[in-house]
Design an enzyme around this catalytic site. Structure first.
Site, PDB file in Angstrom:
ATOM      1  N   HIS A   1      -6.781  -4.496  -4.253  1.00 25.36           N
ATOM      2  CA  HIS A   1      -5.812  -3.877  -3.356  1.00 25.36           C
ATOM      3  C   HIS A   1      -5.713  -4.683  -2.056  1.00 25.36           C
ATOM      4  O   HIS A   1      -6.718  -4.983  -1.441  1.00 25.36           O
ATOM      5  CB  HIS A   1      -6.277  -2.452  -3.049  1.00 25.36           C
ATOM      6  CG  HIS A   1      -5.242  -1.580  -2.445  1.00 25.36           C
ATOM      7  ND1 HIS A   1      -4.279  -0.938  -3.191  1.00 25.36           N
ATOM      8  CD2 HIS A   1      -4.999  -1.239  -1.154  1.00 25.36           C
ATOM      9  CE1 HIS A   1      -3.508  -0.229  -2.390  1.00 25.36           C
ATOM     10  NE2 HIS A   1      -3.903  -0.400  -1.141  1.00 25.36           N
TER      11      HIS A   1
ATOM     12  N   CYS B   1       0.857  -1.190   0.000  1.00 26.76           N
ATOM     13  CA  CYS B   1       0.000   0.000   0.000  1.00 26.76           C
ATOM     14  C   CYS B   1       0.900   1.248   0.000  1.00 26.76           C
ATOM     15  O   CYS B   1       1.830   1.335  -0.807  1.00 26.76           O
ATOM     16  CB  CYS B   1      -0.950  -0.087   1.192  1.00 26.76           C
ATOM     17  SG  CYS B   1      -2.171   1.224   1.346  1.00 26.76           S
TER      18      CYS B   1
ATOM     19  N   ASP C   1      -7.093  -3.644  -8.799  1.00 24.56           N
ATOM     20  CA  ASP C   1      -6.788  -2.550  -7.867  1.00 24.56           C
ATOM     21  C   ASP C   1      -7.177  -1.208  -8.490  1.00 24.56           C
ATOM     22  O   ASP C   1      -7.033  -1.008  -9.695  1.00 24.56           O
ATOM     23  CB  ASP C   1      -5.278  -2.569  -7.552  1.00 24.56           C
ATOM     24  CG  ASP C   1      -4.916  -1.838  -6.272  1.00 24.56           C
ATOM     25  OD1 ASP C   1      -5.639  -0.901  -5.894  1.00 24.56           O
ATOM     26  OD2 ASP C   1      -3.892  -2.201  -5.668  1.00 24.56           O
TER      27      ASP C   1
END
Lengths: 251, 88
Positions: free
Chosen positions: A220, A127, A188
């Site tokens: 994600h 992330c 994502d």
């Protein structure tokens, strides 16, 4: 390869290290017991903070034979539950890239000072941490391997640049000084598949040593076993790719 | 911090956390990763009192649709209260 007749042992604890401007910050440190030599890893926590998943991940690296150190990048925000502290940082618009780079360099130097480390150190992040891992591979000369898992905002539009994030990380690609592993989910929204394409083109243009793995039916954060985004088969394959890459570059 | 879409508004009121009521001073509204709600991104509202530290927080994490419905409900309720001359 581990077999059931192997000895294994691990220590995991909170330590303090020096980060940006020689500030003292805390960090979670896990390493195998024994004299080593062990390769080392700096583990960069994600936006939701220095949380339980990241402590688990740090111990996972130790289980695989790495001295793994996860600095608390939100240390300066004060203390509380990881979520409360991360929410404070979220409200502040995140942590400045320069400050994070200083903390990551401090973590790497700390590891390299240890007598049982083999002199090689990699960096792993997911992330926001994936983005910071890539940035660290470009801006710092201390890392020997970089793992960027779904780092968002590696490709930033000019209107998104701020004093905390003054340069789009993709613009540092020419300076990448270590092999890069990228792990991405094709569903994502940040980074999108198109942004990953842009990043890959830039890496090719500069002749960088990289490998990207992109997974269908994954969005994600598909390694996060506590979230609906978890994808078992993709996560297991992704972890295999991570440890094969690190074995090749750090051991 | 993957979207960085966040705004802060100064507020007056009270919030209740595990240990009891506390005075609210700010609300932080973001559209970013939630901690608990089962979405990649959520409309997050943290009702906080910054002076009391990170733990002075009441949090909600909503889908975008739920957040819009909440906004409509708040506006409708306040409109009715105003029409009845209840807002002083």
């Amino acid at each position: 390869m581990y077999t059931t007749d192997n000895y294994e042992g691990m220590i995991a604890e909170t330590v303090t290290i020096q980060g940006t401007n020689h500030d003292t910050i805390n960090a979670y440190f896990a390493r195998p017991l024994g004299p080593g030599p062990f390769p080392a890893m700096v583990i960069i926590h994600h936006m939701p903070g220095w949380d339980e998943w990241y402590k688990e991940a740090t111990r996972k690296f130790a289980y695989y034979g790495y001295a793994a150190l996860a600095p608390n990048l939100y240390f300066r925000a004060g203390h509380g539950t990881p979520e409360d502290v991360a929410a404070k940082i979220r409200a502040e618009g995140g942590v400045a890239d320069d400050q994070v780079m200083g903390d990551l360099e401090g973590a790497a130097r700390h590891l390299l000072s240890l007598p049982y480390v083999n002199g090689k150190v990699g960096v792993f992040g997911t992330c926001s941490g994936g983005r910071q891992a890539f940035l660290a591979g470009c801006r710092l000369d201390v890392f020997d391997a970089v793992v960027d898992c779904w780092g968002g905002r590696v490709v930033m539009a000019p209107e998104d640049l701020t004093p905390k994030y003054p340069v789009s990380p993709i613009n540092y690609t020419a300076d990448l000084s270590a092999p890069l592993l990228g792990i991405f989910g094709n569903e994502d929204h940040g980074p999108t598949a198109e942004q990953v394409n842009q990043h890959e083109e830039e890496l090719k243009k500069h002749g960088k040593d990289y490998e990207f793995h992109r997974y269908d039916d994954a969005g994600h954060g598909f390694f996060y076993h506590h979230r609906p985004a978890y994808r078992q088969a993709q996560a297991m394959d992704g972890w295999e790719k991570v440890f094969a890459f690190l074995e090749k570059n750090l051991k | 911090m993957c979207t960085m879409i966040v705004q802060q508004v100064k507020i007056e009121g009270s919030g209740k956390k595990e240990t009891g009521w506390f005075t609210l001073k700010e609300a932080n509204v973001s559209y970013d990763h939630p901690f608990n709600a089962p979405f990649e991104h959520a409309l997050n509202i943290d009702f906080v009192n910054e002076a009391q530290g990170p733990g002075a927080r009441v949090a909600v994490e909503l889908s975008a649709e739920a957040a819009l419905a909440l906004v409509e409900a708040i506006q409708a309720v306040l409109k009715t209260a105003e029409e009845r001359d209840q807002i002083v």
